[in-house]
Scaffold this active site. Structure first.
Site, PDB file in Angstrom:
ATOM      1  N   CYS A   2       0.863  -1.179   0.000  1.00  0.00           N
ATOM      2  CA  CYS A   2       0.000   0.000   0.000  1.00  0.00           C
ATOM      3  C   CYS A   2       0.897   1.226   0.000  1.00  0.00           C
ATOM      4  CB  CYS A   2      -0.875   0.020   1.245  1.00  0.00           C
ATOM      5  SG  CYS A   2      -1.865  -1.470   1.442  1.00  0.00           S
ATOM      6  N   ARG A  27       1.692   1.573  -5.910  1.00  0.00           N
ATOM      7  CA  ARG A  27       1.889   0.591  -4.844  1.00  0.00           C
ATOM      8  C   ARG A  27       0.615  -0.192  -4.511  1.00  0.00           C
ATOM      9  NH1 ARG A  27       6.565   1.677  -1.998  1.00  0.00           N
ATOM     10  NH2 ARG A  27       5.769   0.479  -0.271  1.00  0.00           N
ATOM     11  N   TRP A  77      -3.646  -1.902  -1.460  1.00  0.00           N
ATOM     12  CA  TRP A  77      -3.621  -3.184  -2.164  1.00  0.00           C
ATOM     13  C   TRP A  77      -4.123  -4.191  -1.141  1.00  0.00           C
ATOM     14  CZ3 TRP A  77      -1.136  -7.993  -1.756  1.00  0.00           C
ATOM     15  CH2 TRP A  77      -1.215  -8.796  -2.909  1.00  0.00           C
ATOM     16  N   ASN A 103       0.527   0.190   6.095  1.00  0.00           N
ATOM     17  CA  ASN A 103       1.018  -0.674   5.010  1.00  0.00           C
ATOM     18  C   ASN A 103       1.731  -1.846   5.672  1.00  0.00           C
ATOM     19  OD1 ASN A 103       2.168  -1.820   2.704  1.00  0.00           O
ATOM     20  ND2 ASN A 103       3.909  -0.418   2.732  1.00  0.00           N
ATOM     21  N   GLY A 104       1.241  -3.059   5.415  1.00  0.00           N
ATOM     22  CA  GLY A 104       1.862  -4.236   6.033  1.00  0.00           C
ATOM     23  C   GLY A 104       0.792  -5.212   6.468  1.00  0.00           C
ATOM     24  N   GLU A 484      10.525 -14.194 -19.091  1.00  0.00           N
ATOM     25  CA  GLU A 484      10.232 -12.783 -18.866  1.00  0.00           C
ATOM     26  C   GLU A 484       9.217 -12.272 -19.896  1.00  0.00           C
ATOM     27  OE1 GLU A 484      10.489 -10.873 -16.555  1.00  0.00           O
ATOM     28  OE2 GLU A 484      10.401  -8.843 -17.357  1.00  0.00           O
ATOM     29  N   LYS A 488       5.604 -10.697 -18.859  1.00  0.00           N
ATOM     30  CA  LYS A 488       5.190  -9.344 -19.256  1.00  0.00           C
ATOM     31  C   LYS A 488       3.809  -9.386 -19.913  1.00  0.00           C
ATOM     32  CE  LYS A 488       7.197  -7.241 -17.427  1.00  0.00           C
ATOM     33  NZ  LYS A 488       8.306  -7.616 -16.594  1.00  0.00           N
ATOM     34  N   GLU A 491       0.953 -10.239 -17.300  1.00  0.00           N
ATOM     35  CA  GLU A 491       0.602  -9.314 -16.221  1.00  0.00           C
ATOM     36  C   GLU A 491      -0.090  -8.057 -16.693  1.00  0.00           C
ATOM     37  OE1 GLU A 491       3.849  -7.722 -13.878  1.00  0.00           O
ATOM     38  OE2 GLU A 491       5.178  -7.800 -15.598  1.00  0.00           O
TER      39      GLU A 491
HETATM   40  O1  M6R Z   1      11.044  -5.100  -6.398  1.00  0.00           O
HETATM   41  P1  M6R Z   1      11.438  -6.485  -6.802  1.00  0.00           P
HETATM   42  O2  M6R Z   1      12.351  -6.503  -7.990  1.00  0.00           O
HETATM   43  O3  M6R Z   1      11.967  -7.311  -5.684  1.00  0.00           O
HETATM   44  O4  M6R Z   1      10.094  -7.168  -7.262  1.00  0.00           O
HETATM   45  C1  M6R Z   1      10.040  -8.534  -7.568  1.00  0.00           C
HETATM   46  C2  M6R Z   1       8.817  -8.843  -8.388  1.00  0.00           C
HETATM   47  O5  M6R Z   1       7.664  -8.576  -7.655  1.00  0.00           O
HETATM   48  C3  M6R Z   1       8.801  -8.010  -9.674  1.00  0.00           C
HETATM   49  O6  M6R Z   1       9.950  -8.233 -10.416  1.00  0.00           O
HETATM   50  C4  M6R Z   1       7.570  -8.332 -10.532  1.00  0.00           C
HETATM   51  O7  M6R Z   1       7.603  -9.658 -10.956  1.00  0.00           O
HETATM   52  C5  M6R Z   1       7.538  -7.376 -11.708  1.00  0.00           C
HETATM   53  N1  M6R Z   1       6.942  -6.140 -11.309  1.00  0.00           N
HETATM   54  C6  M6R Z   1       6.838  -7.911 -12.871  1.00  0.00           C
HETATM   55  O8  M6R Z   1       6.937  -7.053 -13.950  1.00  0.00           O
END
Ligand code: M6R
Length: 611
Positions: A2, A27, A77, A103-104, A484, A488, A491
């Site tokens: 969040c 976020r 979130w 947040n948490g 990857e 992409k 998502e």
């Molecule tokens: O902030 P981080 O790199 O640790 O995040 C890890 C994953 O949550 C992040 O890479 C996520 O898979 C991507 N936002 C996807 O595009």
């Protein structure tokens, strides 16, 4: 997960909080809410809206009662409790007129809720956050800071919170454990937020809270302690974010901006780190550990999502070029599986945000077992960056789009430099090292050549956007690129996609292929080129449509694939830096063509700070 923002000072809080919420919306964007201590009456005014910050903005438009100089705001979130207005923050107590944003996750909320219900508190939401608001209320005896400290001594879990109370109109109390929080220090005012993006427009003097810090802010003072009221001295630093870096700057989406920023971002990533003349990589962050690194017996790279895909490429490079046994692992698995960490193990945590809960926990686990902990992190001063022994920052600038793009190429670039740093110390000649560094140095210009084809890539993508199932196939260094590419597409366009090693297809997934199914092959020139050609034939003969990412000048592939996107030639280990770019663009254009909100894909948030 969040975003939280709070203000105390002399200016009208509402526009500052609203602007902050917009900056933090990446976020989480299930709901948003704000509470302001009304200037004229001294009463707390709260409102919340399901959906985007824009919905809240509309609701608060022209509302005089939201005029005041102390307030808190939140963009959510959802974790505990559905996406409803009742579950949106801020949460109020039922006795003292206090509100809290969080947040948490409060892990022991169920037991606390039972206790508080027995004490007569009446709950109106399903959230863990409301429990914390009520607990502070239960402990409140005229001193908000002390009630917050007392409550935080009782909770387990993660929190970044901000609390205000009608009975203390000159006080804002904020605290953190596990979730990020920063205090920006202005002239007679303070802006507190989950990250610097909501602060930098107001001040560049700021400090990040450490775990268990509690900060009491009034309009004229700041005091920091821990949850046991022991004083703490915060380390105030200068924020180095440029406002332009967090603005769209003419682009339609942050994701597109960040894809196009890659040449500049990667130039910054390698700047001053490649000494081509001497054939050595200069990584100041690792210098103090050079000896230990040279002697390392095993490297474990741990991360989640896109960062894990970058880590997988790093693993291939480390084994191939530096000849150190290496492995990758989802941080979420590593942390719970009782991993074996022998002497001489180095763990590298890869993370854009530096706040991913699983990656952080995996890192702690590895350190606990005696590993040297390194970070490959983008956000300077983030929790993971602070909890590692040493590391390499990406320097690619803030990444706002939820779908990670420039951070991925930054991570691969940083891991290439770490590999060369290590390889050079162990076995690689200066000439070999210089050759690869030269290649790395040319990557930004080569990416630009791919970006110049964006319109053509958009047209190719549009031919396939009605298809609901896609395959992404690659081998060797470009197997993680295939993963990857699939991530992409999934998502942001919500198309089902699977990435896999091209050879794996025959072991089952080939059954999925039907007439017209798009199969994206990463088929650049490399050790396994001929094998990939055979895999392409296998898909074609079953009716699949092949979109190939191939090396410039490859005419053979044009006879096999329905569509070809060419990328410049480059040394194979760093080829994912180029081959991933068309896949990023394809995902972007597919999502736009399907009418999705690219920067705020459904159910996602930028950094996953909960398990
Ligand atoms: O902030 P981080 O790199 O640790 O995040 C890890 C994953 O949550 C992040 O890479 C996520 O898979 C991507 N936002 C996807 O595009």
């Amino acid at each position: 997960m969040c975003g939280i923002v709070a203000y105390i000072g002399h200016r009208n809080a509402k526009p500052i909080l609203m602007e902050g919420l917009k900056r933090l919306e990446y976020r989480g964007y299930d709901s948003a809410g704000m509470a302001i201590l009304e200037g004229t009456t001294g009463r707390l005014r709260t409102d919340r809206a399901v959906g985007r910050v824009a919905m809240l903005e509309e609701k608060l438009e022209g509302r005089q009662e939201f005029e005041g100089t102390l307030g808190v705001a939140h963009t959510r979130w959802a974790t505990h409790g559905g996406v409803t207005e009742a579950n949106a923050h801020p949460h109020r107590d039922d006795r003292h007129g206090l509100v809290l944003i969080h947040n948490g996750i409060i892990e022991n909320y169920a037991a606390l809720k039972t206790y508080l219900q027995e004490k007569g508190h009446r709950f109106t939401s399903e959230t863990d956050t409301e429990v914390l608001a009520m607990l502070i209320s239960e402990l409140y005896e005229g001193d908000l800071e002390s009630a917050v400290q007392g409550a935080l001594r009782e909770v387990t879990g993660a929190y970044a919170i901000a609390v205000i109370c009608e009975k203390e109109p000159d006080t804002l109390v904020v605290a953190r454990k596990g979730s990020p929080l920063m205090v920006g220090i202005g002239q007679g005012e303070y802006v507190v937020a989950s990250d610097a993006s909501a602060i930098v427009a107001h001040t560049t003097q700021a400090f990040a809270l450490d775990d268990y810090n509690v900060v009491k802010l009034t309009r004229s003072s700041l005091s920091t302690s821990d949850i046991h009221n022991t004083p703490v001295t915060p380390k105030v630093t200068q924020l180095e974010i440029d406002l332009q870096e967090i603005e769209l700057g003419g682009y339609t989406h942050f994701m597109l901006k960040e894809i196009f920023e890659q040449p500049k971002a990667l130039r910054a990533c390698v700047s001053g780190r490649l000494d081509i003349r001497e054939g050595r990589v200069v990584l100041g962050g690792l210098a103090a550990y050079a000896k230990e690194l040279t002697k390392t017996r095993r490297i474990v790279l741990t991360a989640q999502g896109t960062a894990l895909h970058a880590a997988m490429i790093g693993r291939y490079m480390i084994e191939d070029l530096a000849k150190v046994p290496a492995q990758t692992e989802y941080a979420s698995e590593f942390r719970y599986r009782n991993p074996v960490i022998e002497e001489g193990t180095v763990v590298i945590a890869v993370s854009q945000s530096g706040e991913t809960a699983d990656t952080l926990a995996a890192l702690h686990e590895a350190r606990e077992r005696g590993a040297l902990a390194l970070g490959v992190i983008n956000v300077v001063g983030s929790t993971i960056a602070r909890d590692t022994d040493a590391g390499v920052y990406l320097r690619v600038g803030p990444e706002i789009g939820v779908a990670s793009t420039k951070a991925f190429t930054g991570q691969v670039t940083a891991l290439s430099m770490i590999t060369l740093f290590l390889a050079r110390k162990r076995l690689m000649s200066a000439d070999q090292c210089a050759d690869l560094m030269r290649e790395l140095d040319q990557v930004p210009d080569k990416i630009q050549r791919i970006l110049d084809q964006a319109q053509r890539i958009a047209r190719i993508t549009e031919r396939y956007i009605e298809r609901e199932n896609w395959l992404f196939l690659g081998r060797g260094y470009n197997y993680p690129t295939a993963l990857e590419g699939a991530l992409k597409l999934k998502e942001i366009s919500y198309i089902h996609a699977e990435g896999m090693p091209a050879a794996e297809m025959k072991h089952g997934p080939i059954a999925l292929i039907n007439e017209g199914m798009p199969a994206v092959f990463i088929a650049n020139r490399g050790r396994q080129y001929d094998k990939v050609m055979s895999n392409i034939q296998e898909v074609r003969s079953r009716g699949g449509h092949v979109i190939a990412v191939a090396t410039e000048g490859d005419e053979q592939i044009a006879r096999l694939a329905q569509d070809v996107i060419y990328v410049p030639d480059v040394a194979e280990p760093i080829s994912p830096l180029l081959t991933v770019v068309p896949l990023q663009l394809m995902a972007y254009y597919a999502a736009v063509a399907r009418g999705h909100d690219v920067d705020k894909p459904r159910n996602l948030a930028k950094s996953v700070t909960v398990e």
